[in-house]
Design a protein around this motif. Structure first.
Motif, PDB file in Angstrom:
ATOM      1  N   GLU A 168       4.372 -66.329 -57.707  1.00  0.00           N
ATOM      2  CA  GLU A 168       2.869 -65.765 -57.015  1.00  0.00           C
ATOM      3  C   GLU A 168       2.401 -67.088 -56.475  1.00  0.00           C
ATOM      4  O   GLU A 168       1.900 -67.180 -55.539  1.00  0.00           O
ATOM      5  CB  GLU A 168       1.995 -65.102 -58.093  1.00  0.00           C
ATOM      6  CG  GLU A 168       0.935 -64.455 -57.392  1.00  0.00           C
ATOM      7  CD  GLU A 168       1.163 -63.403 -56.531  1.00  0.00           C
ATOM      8  OE1 GLU A 168       0.689 -63.391 -55.329  1.00  0.00           O
ATOM      9  OE2 GLU A 168       1.884 -62.548 -56.672  1.00  0.00           O
ATOM     10  N   ILE A 169       2.530 -68.262 -57.229  1.00  0.00           N
ATOM     11  CA  ILE A 169       1.820 -69.407 -56.741  1.00  0.00           C
ATOM     12  C   ILE A 169       2.380 -70.065 -55.425  1.00  0.00           C
ATOM     13  O   ILE A 169       1.820 -70.520 -54.571  1.00  0.00           O
ATOM     14  CB  ILE A 169       1.850 -70.538 -57.884  1.00  0.00           C
ATOM     15  CG1 ILE A 169       0.723 -70.038 -59.058  1.00  0.00           C
ATOM     16  CG2 ILE A 169       1.215 -71.933 -57.310  1.00  0.00           C
ATOM     17  CD1 ILE A 169       1.079 -70.721 -60.120  1.00  0.00           C
ATOM     18  N   SER A 172       1.919 -67.739 -52.180  1.00  0.00           N
ATOM     19  CA  SER A 172       0.602 -67.664 -51.602  1.00  0.00           C
ATOM     20  C   SER A 172       0.247 -69.275 -51.261  1.00  0.00           C
ATOM     21  O   SER A 172      -0.893 -69.386 -50.923  1.00  0.00           O
ATOM     22  CB  SER A 172      -0.114 -67.073 -52.617  1.00  0.00           C
ATOM     23  OG  SER A 172      -0.316 -67.929 -53.791  1.00  0.00           O
ATOM     24  N   PHE A 173       1.062 -70.182 -51.377  1.00  0.00           N
ATOM     25  CA  PHE A 173       0.692 -71.421 -50.858  1.00  0.00           C
ATOM     26  C   PHE A 173       1.329 -71.618 -49.435  1.00  0.00           C
ATOM     27  O   PHE A 173       2.124 -71.267 -48.901  1.00  0.00           O
ATOM     28  CB  PHE A 173       1.732 -72.503 -51.907  1.00  0.00           C
ATOM     29  CG  PHE A 173       1.367 -73.827 -51.582  1.00  0.00           C
ATOM     30  CD1 PHE A 173       0.412 -74.600 -51.882  1.00  0.00           C
ATOM     31  CD2 PHE A 173       2.476 -74.549 -50.718  1.00  0.00           C
ATOM     32  CE1 PHE A 173       0.198 -75.890 -51.514  1.00  0.00           C
ATOM     33  CE2 PHE A 173       2.342 -75.767 -50.365  1.00  0.00           C
ATOM     34  CZ  PHE A 173       1.117 -76.491 -50.726  1.00  0.00           C
ATOM     35  N   ARG A 183      -5.126 -64.498 -50.605  1.00  0.00           N
ATOM     36  CA  ARG A 183      -4.105 -65.283 -51.059  1.00  0.00           C
ATOM     37  C   ARG A 183      -4.516 -66.330 -52.054  1.00  0.00           C
ATOM     38  O   ARG A 183      -3.628 -66.604 -53.021  1.00  0.00           O
ATOM     39  CB  ARG A 183      -3.440 -66.182 -49.914  1.00  0.00           C
ATOM     40  CG  ARG A 183      -2.500 -65.391 -48.962  1.00  0.00           C
ATOM     41  CD  ARG A 183      -1.680 -66.268 -47.915  1.00  0.00           C
ATOM     42  NE  ARG A 183      -2.587 -66.910 -47.139  1.00  0.00           N
ATOM     43  CZ  ARG A 183      -2.471 -68.160 -47.015  1.00  0.00           C
ATOM     44  NH1 ARG A 183      -1.913 -68.933 -47.786  1.00  0.00           N
ATOM     45  NH2 ARG A 183      -3.342 -68.880 -46.221  1.00  0.00           N
ATOM     46  N   ARG A 187      -3.264 -66.587 -55.776  1.00  0.00           N
ATOM     47  CA  ARG A 187      -2.761 -67.707 -56.421  1.00  0.00           C
ATOM     48  C   ARG A 187      -3.702 -68.259 -57.733  1.00  0.00           C
ATOM     49  O   ARG A 187      -2.980 -68.724 -58.728  1.00  0.00           O
ATOM     50  CB  ARG A 187      -2.942 -68.842 -55.507  1.00  0.00           C
ATOM     51  CG  ARG A 187      -2.321 -70.451 -55.874  1.00  0.00           C
ATOM     52  CD  ARG A 187      -2.057 -71.074 -54.634  1.00  0.00           C
ATOM     53  NE  ARG A 187      -3.197 -71.651 -54.111  1.00  0.00           N
ATOM     54  CZ  ARG A 187      -3.654 -71.232 -52.802  1.00  0.00           C
ATOM     55  NH1 ARG A 187      -2.979 -70.560 -52.018  1.00  0.00           N
ATOM     56  NH2 ARG A 187      -4.741 -71.875 -52.341  1.00  0.00           N
ATOM     57  N   SER A 389       6.882 -67.931 -48.002  1.00  0.00           N
ATOM     58  CA  SER A 389       6.296 -68.968 -47.966  1.00  0.00           C
ATOM     59  C   SER A 389       6.737 -69.867 -46.670  1.00  0.00           C
ATOM     60  O   SER A 389       8.089 -70.206 -46.607  1.00  0.00           O
ATOM     61  CB  SER A 389       6.293 -69.859 -48.923  1.00  0.00           C
ATOM     62  OG  SER A 389       5.633 -71.219 -48.812  1.00  0.00           O
TER      63      SER A 389
END
Length: 407
Positions: A168-169, A172-173, A183, A187, A389
């Protein structure tokens, strides 16, 4: 197209498989003003200059007030060293490096070589009876996860717990104006959950220290003092995510590139030493990180005919700079024997990748063993499906057919 439209297409998932023609278009304007008030820099010389410019901050708290909602700082948590500036950055990174590399722990990475080979051997053995495998699932993901867990002191069996948060981190980066608030919320929720998990490990390790990096950070009382508990949690959380997610991409991008260049793959089977040049060229040609964390101008910065105003966000397009024809000859050619291969695969300046020595060794080990042992490997789908991403770019899956596995 305007520069903002080109950049928007780069960020669009539809172009994830091959953003490089768009990067070439973007390089026509080395420092481009975007419609949202930010700036994107896409040429090698200008990127390197900004990576080393003390007027450029990595701390998003320095954004101008009207950008505050774009990347809000997490309340009540100590920021990791990747998003703060000297001298705080230097203190935190120095304390972490005492337990990871020279001069405090000079043999940690090189001493892992036999264990890395053993882990990769076991993973490839597990697909020996198959004739098709997803290289991401079989090797590129579990290999660096196992290694970083061992270094940090994170139980490998907890991987299912932190995998979802880490994903997830990462997913959404990165830059982009679409659904920014959503987002950021995703995160932050994942980062908070992962931080709580690491804090639980830290509490247990403080009572019963081991010989791992987490224990070292908790018990380090060097001449300049140690980290607070919150700083330990932020540092270990960062290393747990960054310590495997980017290497997954490096290995997966590497295997994909080699399968597209079968003459290089065949050479690697007979010239084991070639893997060193292969990995360096991969870091230039298909880097795992296309955009690092957003930078901020601390003062008005003039580059050529463009002035980036104080407080504006700056996106450094590392992957575009890596293929800048003003820096590298024949940039679209994959050449593992390229001399003086100065690339941006690990960034640069004070934030040069903390784990670069480990990532290099992991990629060299994995790609050497995969190319040596898989008999006649062939891509099933080209291009493969990619992770969402735009910043951390790599295949989500990499299906490969092969005729068997050599001992």
């Amino acid at each position: 197209m305007t520069e903002s439209q080109v950049f928007g297409r780069i960020l669009d998932r539809a172009g994830r498989a091959d953003p490089y023609p768009l990067y070439a278009e973007l390089r026509k304007t080395p420092v481009a003003a975007l419609d949202d008030g930010g700036y994107v820099v896409s040429t090698y010389r200008e990127i390197v200059a900004l990576l080393h410019d003390p007027r450029v901050s990595s701390d998003r708290r320095n954004l101008a007030e009207h950008f505050a909602d774009r990347e809000p700082a997490p309340p009540g948590r100590a920021p990791a060293f990747i998003v703060v500036d000297p001298p705080e950055h230097d203190r935190l990174r120095g304390l972490a490096m005492r337990h990871f590399g020279p001069p405090g722990s000079p043999d940690l990475v090189t001493g892992l070589r036999p264990e890395l080979t053993a882990i990769v051997t076991e993973l490839i053995d597990a697909i020996a009876d198959d004739r098709r495998a997803d290289i991401v699932e079989a090797v590129a993901y579990p290999f660096p996860v196992t290694v970083i867990c061992r270094i940090l002191g994170v139980p490998r069996e907890d991987e299912p717990r932190f995998h979802a948060w880490s994903t997830e981190i990462v997913e959404s980066f990165g830059p982009g104006d679409d659904h920014v608030a959503q987002r950021v919320r995703r995160r932050e929720r994942a980062a908070e959950a992962l931080g709580d998990y690491v804090r639980g490990l830290a509490d247990a390790r403080r009572r019963d220290p081991g010989r791992d990096l987490l224990s070292g950070l908790l018990t380090d009382d060097g001449p300049d003092g140690g980290m607070s508990m919150e700083e330990v949690v932020s540092t270990v959380t960062l290393l747990l995510v960054a310590g495997h997610e980017t290497t997954v991409n490096l290995i997966a991008n590497g295997m994909l590139t080699l399968l597209r260049h079968p003459e290089v793959l065949e050479r690697m089977r007979h010239e084991p030493g070639l893997v060193v040049g292969v990995v360096e060229e991969l870091l230039r040609y298909e880097p795992p990180v296309h955009f690092p964390a957003t930078r901020v101008a601390l003062d008005d910065i003039t580059i050529g005919d463009t002035t980036i105003p104080r407080g504006a966000p700056i996106v450094l397009a590392l992957a575009a700079g890596n293929r800048d024809p003003d820096h590298v000859r024949a940039p679209e050619r994959f050449d593992p024997c390229r001399e003086a291969n100065e690339h941006l695969g690990f960034g640069g300046g004070v934030h040069y990748c903390f784990g670069a020595p480990l990532a290099r060794l992991e990629a060299q080990t994995a790609l050497a063993e995969l190319t040596r042992r898989l008999r006649d490997p062939r891509l099933v789908t080209d291009p493969p499906p990619y992770r969402p991403s735009s910043a951390l770019r790599g295949p989500r899956r990499l299906l490969v057919d092969y005729d068997g596995v050599d001992p």
